[in-house]
Design a protein around this motif. Structure first.
Motif, short mmCIF file in Angstrom:
data_model
loop_
_atom_site.label_atom_id
_atom_site.label_comp_id
_atom_site.label_asym_id
_atom_site.label_seq_id
_atom_site.Cartn_x
_atom_site.Cartn_y
_atom_site.Cartn_z
N UNK A 26 2.52 2.54 1.03
CA UNK A 26 3.26 1.42 0.83
C UNK A 26 3.90 1.46 -0.47
N UNK A 27 5.09 0.83 -0.66
CA UNK A 27 5.65 0.97 -1.99
C UNK A 27 5.64 -0.49 -2.28
N UNK A 66 -0.37 0.80 -8.20
CA UNK A 66 0.40 -0.49 -7.52
C UNK A 66 0.98 0.15 -6.31
N UNK A 67 1.22 1.33 -6.12
CA UNK A 67 1.85 1.93 -4.85
C UNK A 67 0.75 2.57 -4.24
N UNK A 68 0.57 2.64 -2.86
CA UNK A 68 -0.22 3.45 -2.18
C UNK A 68 0.38 4.63 -1.44
N UNK A 69 -0.22 5.65 -1.97
CA UNK A 69 0.29 7.11 -1.12
C UNK A 69 -0.99 8.00 -1.34
N UNK A 70 -0.67 9.23 -0.73
CA UNK A 70 -1.70 10.11 -0.78
C UNK A 70 -0.93 11.66 -0.70
N UNK A 71 -1.85 12.59 -1.39
CA UNK A 71 -1.27 13.97 -0.99
C UNK A 71 -1.51 14.50 0.03
N UNK A 72 -0.43 15.23 0.66
CA UNK A 72 -0.57 16.01 1.90
C UNK A 72 -0.64 17.32 1.85
#
Length: 86
Positions: A26-27, A66-72
């Motif tokens: 999510x950004x 703030x933003x939600x992300x993950x490493x792939x």
């Protein structure tokens, strides 16, 4: 505005070196940036924002906390060792 200190900045740059693959969850405030979008990190700036070349052509930066992300994936150039969470 999200502020990072020097130690946090160092850790971000170690954790997200150039070439690291990320996936967006999510950004904040960006409806055209959908969940599941993938990209590659090209730098972490002095404010701690993670700049990404996204597969949709965007160059928007991620803001940790703030933003939600993950490493792939890890960059091919060097092997990364994971740091424990704070």
């Amino acid at each position: 505005m999200h502020i990072v200190n020097e130690k946090q900045l160092h850790l971000l740059r170690e954790r997200y070196p150039e070439g690291t693959e990320v996936c967006l969850d999510h950004m904040e405030g960006e409806s055209r940036m959908s969940a599941g979008l993938k990209g590659k990190v090209f730098c972490v700036d002095d404010a701690g924002q993670i700049h990404v070349h996204w597969e949709n052509g965007s160059g928007l930066a991620l803001v940790p906390g703030v933003d939600q992300f993950h490493k792939t994936g890890n960059p091919e150039k060097k092997k990364e060792k994971e740091e424990p969470s704070r």
